[in-house]
Design an enzyme around this catalytic site. Structure first.
Site, short mmCIF file in Angstrom:
data_model
loop_
_atom_site.label_atom_id
_atom_site.label_comp_id
_atom_site.label_asym_id
_atom_site.label_seq_id
_atom_site.Cartn_x
_atom_site.Cartn_y
_atom_site.Cartn_z
N ILE A 1 0.83 -1.20 0.00
CA ILE A 1 0.00 0.00 0.00
C ILE A 1 0.86 1.25 0.00
O ILE A 1 1.84 1.35 0.75
CB ILE A 1 -0.94 0.01 1.23
CG1 ILE A 1 -1.88 -1.20 1.17
CG2 ILE A 1 -1.75 1.30 1.29
CD1 ILE A 1 -2.64 -1.45 2.45
N LYS A 2 0.48 2.20 -0.83
CA LYS A 2 1.13 3.50 -0.87
C LYS A 2 0.25 4.50 -0.12
O LYS A 2 -0.94 4.63 -0.41
CB LYS A 2 1.33 3.95 -2.32
CG LYS A 2 1.90 5.35 -2.47
CD LYS A 2 2.06 5.70 -3.95
CE LYS A 2 2.48 7.14 -4.15
NZ LYS A 2 2.66 7.49 -5.58
N THR A 3 0.85 5.19 0.84
CA THR A 3 0.07 6.14 1.62
C THR A 3 0.93 7.32 2.02
O THR A 3 2.16 7.28 1.91
CB THR A 3 -0.51 5.45 2.88
OG1 THR A 3 -1.53 6.28 3.45
CG2 THR A 3 0.56 5.18 3.92
#
Length: 210
Positions: free
Chosen positions: A117-119
């Site tokens: 996940i990119k956050t």
């Protein structure tokens, strides 16, 4: 992480760098950004030999459900061919960027099958975002900020549990993209401090300008 149009027209086919292909899309900044569909066929992802497919997920957005379904569809399709899915926690202009929101957004994506996940990084309690997410987290670079600040953000994110960073503007809008890329790499992969990484950035920048 890039679109297939840029990959086809600009990136040489001989590149050995791993490519993450953005496969969701459908709106511009002039419309509601969360109103996306899957915009790339799995066969094109295979032909382009990408290492992962990125789908934006708009938790709290007007089209939240649709964006989540987009992600789960790509998780299912990609799994058939051994291509992981990156969920990108897209934040609308009216959404709060705090640890509570990102804990929710990243956890939803992970539980529904995203491989990583990119956050965004938040200064308060970012470690709780990483700790509550069962899959690797990659920090988004966000808007352009001074080089030392960007290196500090990357350092803090990795120290607090992120597996890596995905920077765009903070590299290609830097005075020396090559120098900044190496400085970020030193922070992420060599555990270098922001100050020493910034010194490395300045050294490489000065050398390349001679």
């Amino acid at each position: 992480m890039l679109t297939r149009g840029i990959l086809r027209s600009i990136v040489p086919p001989s590149t050995q760098k791993p490519i993450v292909l953005r496969v969701s899309g459908g709106t511009s900044i002039l419309k509601e950004l969360s109103n996306e569909e899957i915009a790339v066929d799995i066969e094109d992802s295979i032909r382009l030999n990408v290492c992962a497919m990125a789908v934006q997920v708009f938790i709290g957005g007007e089209y939240e459900r649709q964006s989540i379904i987009n992600m789960t569809k790509m998780v299912d399709i990609g799994s058939r061919y051994g291509i992981p899915t990156l969920a990108v926690t897209a934040v609308g202009k009216d959404m709060a960027r705090d640890a509570r929101y990102f804990r929710l957004a990243t956890r939803i994506c992970a539980e529904l099958g995203a491989h990583y996940i990119k956050t965004y990084y938040v200064q308060k309690d970012f470690e709780s975002v990483c700790a509550s997410c069962p899959v690797p987290i990659v920090m988004a670079g966000g808007k352009k900020i001074p080089e030392l600040d960007a290196l500090t953000m990357a350092y803090n994110a990795v120290q607090q549990g992120a597996s890596g960073v995905d920077m765009g503007r903070n590299i290609f809008q830097s005075d020396s993209a090559v120098a900044m890329l190496q400085a970020v790499g030193a922070v992420v992969h060599n555990n270098e401090t922001p100050e020493k990484a910034f010194d490395l950035y300045q050294t490489i920048k000065n050398q390349s300008s001679k």
